[in-house]
Scaffold this motif. Structure first.
Motif, PDB file in Angstrom:
ATOM      1  N   VAL A  42      -2.384  51.308   8.318  1.00  0.00           N
ATOM      2  CA  VAL A  42      -1.367  50.714   7.460  1.00  0.00           C
ATOM      3  C   VAL A  42      -1.788  50.773   5.993  1.00  0.00           C
ATOM      4  O   VAL A  42      -2.917  50.451   5.653  1.00  0.00           O
ATOM      5  CB  VAL A  42      -1.080  49.258   7.891  1.00  0.00           C
ATOM      6  CG1 VAL A  42      -0.115  48.580   6.927  1.00  0.00           C
ATOM      7  CG2 VAL A  42      -0.508  49.237   9.297  1.00  0.00           C
ATOM      8  N   GLY A  43      -0.894  51.244   5.153  1.00  0.00           N
ATOM      9  CA  GLY A  43      -1.181  51.327   3.718  1.00  0.00           C
ATOM     10  C   GLY A  43      -1.707  52.686   3.282  1.00  0.00           C
ATOM     11  O   GLY A  43      -1.757  52.974   2.089  1.00  0.00           O
ATOM     12  N   ARG A  45      -1.746  56.453   2.234  1.00  0.00           N
ATOM     13  CA  ARG A  45      -0.701  57.132   1.488  1.00  0.00           C
ATOM     14  C   ARG A  45      -1.123  58.565   1.181  1.00  0.00           C
ATOM     15  O   ARG A  45      -2.295  58.809   0.914  1.00  0.00           O
ATOM     16  CB  ARG A  45      -0.480  56.370   0.178  1.00  0.00           C
ATOM     17  CG  ARG A  45       0.824  56.652  -0.488  1.00  0.00           C
ATOM     18  CD  ARG A  45       1.040  55.637  -1.613  1.00  0.00           C
ATOM     19  NE  ARG A  45       0.304  56.017  -2.811  1.00  0.00           N
ATOM     20  CZ  ARG A  45       0.823  55.944  -4.040  1.00  0.00           C
ATOM     21  NH1 ARG A  45       2.048  55.507  -4.225  1.00  0.00           N
ATOM     22  NH2 ARG A  45       0.104  56.296  -5.077  1.00  0.00           N
ATOM     23  N   LEU A  58       3.906  57.098   3.181  1.00  0.00           N
ATOM     24  CA  LEU A  58       3.175  55.848   3.323  1.00  0.00           C
ATOM     25  C   LEU A  58       3.236  55.389   4.778  1.00  0.00           C
ATOM     26  O   LEU A  58       4.301  55.415   5.391  1.00  0.00           O
ATOM     27  CB  LEU A  58       3.804  54.776   2.423  1.00  0.00           C
ATOM     28  CG  LEU A  58       3.271  53.346   2.567  1.00  0.00           C
ATOM     29  CD1 LEU A  58       1.885  53.233   1.947  1.00  0.00           C
ATOM     30  CD2 LEU A  58       4.234  52.348   1.933  1.00  0.00           C
ATOM     31  N   GLU A  60       3.572  52.582   7.147  1.00  0.00           N
ATOM     32  CA  GLU A  60       4.051  51.206   7.033  1.00  0.00           C
ATOM     33  C   GLU A  60       3.574  50.322   8.180  1.00  0.00           C
ATOM     34  O   GLU A  60       3.268  49.161   7.972  1.00  0.00           O
ATOM     35  CB  GLU A  60       5.580  51.194   6.990  1.00  0.00           C
ATOM     36  CG  GLU A  60       6.123  51.796   5.716  1.00  0.00           C
ATOM     37  CD  GLU A  60       7.262  50.965   5.161  1.00  0.00           C
ATOM     38  OE1 GLU A  60       8.306  50.883   5.823  1.00  0.00           O
ATOM     39  OE2 GLU A  60       7.090  50.390   4.076  1.00  0.00           O
ATOM     40  N   SER A  61       3.592  50.856   9.395  1.00  0.00           N
ATOM     41  CA  SER A  61       3.083  50.055  10.514  1.00  0.00           C
ATOM     42  C   SER A  61       2.562  50.978  11.602  1.00  0.00           C
ATOM     43  O   SER A  61       3.059  52.091  11.779  1.00  0.00           O
ATOM     44  CB  SER A  61       4.160  49.116  11.063  1.00  0.00           C
ATOM     45  OG  SER A  61       4.983  49.802  11.981  1.00  0.00           O
ATOM     46  N   ASP A  68       5.403  53.762  11.951  1.00  0.00           N
ATOM     47  CA  ASP A  68       6.501  53.820  10.987  1.00  0.00           C
ATOM     48  C   ASP A  68       5.970  54.354   9.668  1.00  0.00           C
ATOM     49  O   ASP A  68       4.946  53.866   9.165  1.00  0.00           O
ATOM     50  CB  ASP A  68       7.102  52.424  10.759  1.00  0.00           C
ATOM     51  CG  ASP A  68       7.979  51.991  11.930  1.00  0.00           C
ATOM     52  OD1 ASP A  68       8.073  52.744  12.915  1.00  0.00           O
ATOM     53  OD2 ASP A  68       8.566  50.892  11.851  1.00  0.00           O
ATOM     54  N   ILE A  69       6.673  55.335   9.134  1.00  0.00           N
ATOM     55  CA  ILE A  69       6.276  55.881   7.837  1.00  0.00           C
ATOM     56  C   ILE A  69       7.458  55.808   6.879  1.00  0.00           C
ATOM     57  O   ILE A  69       8.614  55.758   7.310  1.00  0.00           O
ATOM     58  CB  ILE A  69       5.781  57.353   7.941  1.00  0.00           C
ATOM     59  CG1 ILE A  69       6.899  58.277   8.445  1.00  0.00           C
ATOM     60  CG2 ILE A  69       4.548  57.450   8.826  1.00  0.00           C
ATOM     61  CD1 ILE A  69       6.531  59.763   8.412  1.00  0.00           C
ATOM     62  N   LYS A  70       7.146  55.763   5.595  1.00  0.00           N
ATOM     63  CA  LYS A  70       8.197  55.805   4.588  1.00  0.00           C
ATOM     64  C   LYS A  70       7.912  56.980   3.668  1.00  0.00           C
ATOM     65  O   LYS A  70       6.779  57.162   3.217  1.00  0.00           O
ATOM     66  CB  LYS A  70       8.255  54.501   3.799  1.00  0.00           C
ATOM     67  CG  LYS A  70       9.451  54.457   2.847  1.00  0.00           C
ATOM     68  CD  LYS A  70       9.559  53.111   2.156  1.00  0.00           C
ATOM     69  CE  LYS A  70      10.344  52.140   3.025  1.00  0.00           C
ATOM     70  NZ  LYS A  70      10.504  50.818   2.374  1.00  0.00           N
ATOM     71  N   GLU A  85      14.490  57.896  -0.518  1.00  0.00           N
ATOM     72  CA  GLU A  85      13.657  57.082   0.363  1.00  0.00           C
ATOM     73  C   GLU A  85      14.129  57.247   1.797  1.00  0.00           C
ATOM     74  O   GLU A  85      15.322  57.193   2.073  1.00  0.00           O
ATOM     75  CB  GLU A  85      13.757  55.615  -0.047  1.00  0.00           C
ATOM     76  CG  GLU A  85      12.771  54.733   0.664  1.00  0.00           C
ATOM     77  CD  GLU A  85      12.857  53.298   0.163  1.00  0.00           C
ATOM     78  OE1 GLU A  85      12.461  53.065  -0.997  1.00  0.00           O
ATOM     79  OE2 GLU A  85      13.344  52.453   0.913  1.00  0.00           O
ATOM     80  N   ALA A  87      12.930  56.197   5.862  1.00  0.00           N
ATOM     81  CA  ALA A  87      11.993  55.550   6.789  1.00  0.00           C
ATOM     82  C   ALA A  87      12.094  56.285   8.120  1.00  0.00           C
ATOM     83  O   ALA A  87      13.189  56.576   8.601  1.00  0.00           O
ATOM     84  CB  ALA A  87      12.334  54.072   6.954  1.00  0.00           C
ATOM     85  N   ARG A  89      10.424  56.715  12.171  1.00  0.00           N
ATOM     86  CA  ARG A  89       9.579  56.143  13.231  1.00  0.00           C
ATOM     87  C   ARG A  89       9.117  57.267  14.147  1.00  0.00           C
ATOM     88  O   ARG A  89       9.918  58.083  14.605  1.00  0.00           O
ATOM     89  CB  ARG A  89      10.359  55.097  14.021  1.00  0.00           C
ATOM     90  CG  ARG A  89       9.540  54.478  15.161  1.00  0.00           C
ATOM     91  CD  ARG A  89      10.189  53.195  15.657  1.00  0.00           C
ATOM     92  NE  ARG A  89      10.076  52.152  14.624  1.00  0.00           N
ATOM     93  CZ  ARG A  89      10.924  51.126  14.518  1.00  0.00           C
ATOM     94  NH1 ARG A  89      11.937  51.008  15.350  1.00  0.00           N
ATOM     95  NH2 ARG A  89      10.754  50.228  13.564  1.00  0.00           N
TER      96      ARG A  89
END
Length: 156
Positions: A42-43, A45, A58, A60-61, A68-70, A85, A87, A89
């Motif tokens: 997580v976090g 990048r 990024l 995300e979870s 999950d990525i963004k 943007e 998101a 999964r």
């Protein structure tokens, strides 16, 4: 080549037939995404440059079966384009990736073919994931990861 179908409602039949195509797309996107992901924590990048544009992926979870990525675009050259943007999964058990959220309607318009401009195309889900596929392919083919990304790995 145009084949005529016998019996059944075209809409339903057409939808059922497009499902395998959709699943194949999501499977391909899963494999494409794995190639460009930063480490799965997580976090984490990763910056990717495509032409003059800077994108970031990024994490995300991270769960047992999903990640999950963004995907975001840091800035755009012209203000009216707006920020990008997406998101996404990743489902690790099924090995598919799917867009779960997006904000680029004002920018990318698949041919909706409806008289009402606020209605979305019935194939929008496919279009979105096809767009993700194109983007991931562009990353693989022409994306450059800035050198400073791997500054600790002795490249610089």
């Amino acid at each position: 080549m145009h084949h005529t179908k016998h019996g059944g409602k075209d809409g339903i039949r057409g939808y059922v037939q497009s499902l395998p195509k959709y699943i194949t797309l999501c499977e391909r996107n899963y494999l494409r995404a794995l190639k460009v992901l930063p480490e799965e924590e997580v976090g984490a990048r990763r910056q990717i440059k495509i032409g003059t544009m800077d994108f970031f992926i990024l994490i995300e979870s991270v769960e047992k079966y999903t990640t999950d990525i963004k995907i975001t675009q840091q800035h755009s050259l012209s203000n009216h384009l707006g920020l990008f943007e997406l998101a996404v999964r990743l489902y690790h058990d099924a090995k598919v990736a799917e867009v779960i959220q997006h904000n680029y309607h004002q920018r990318v318009k698949p041919s909706y073919g409806y008289p009402n401009p606020s209605m979305h195309h019935k194939d929008e889900k496919y279009q979105l994931n096809a767009f993700l596929g194109d983007w991931l392919s562009a990353c693989a083919e022409s994306g450059r990861v800035p050198l400073n990304w791997d500054v600790n790995n002795g490249l610089v």
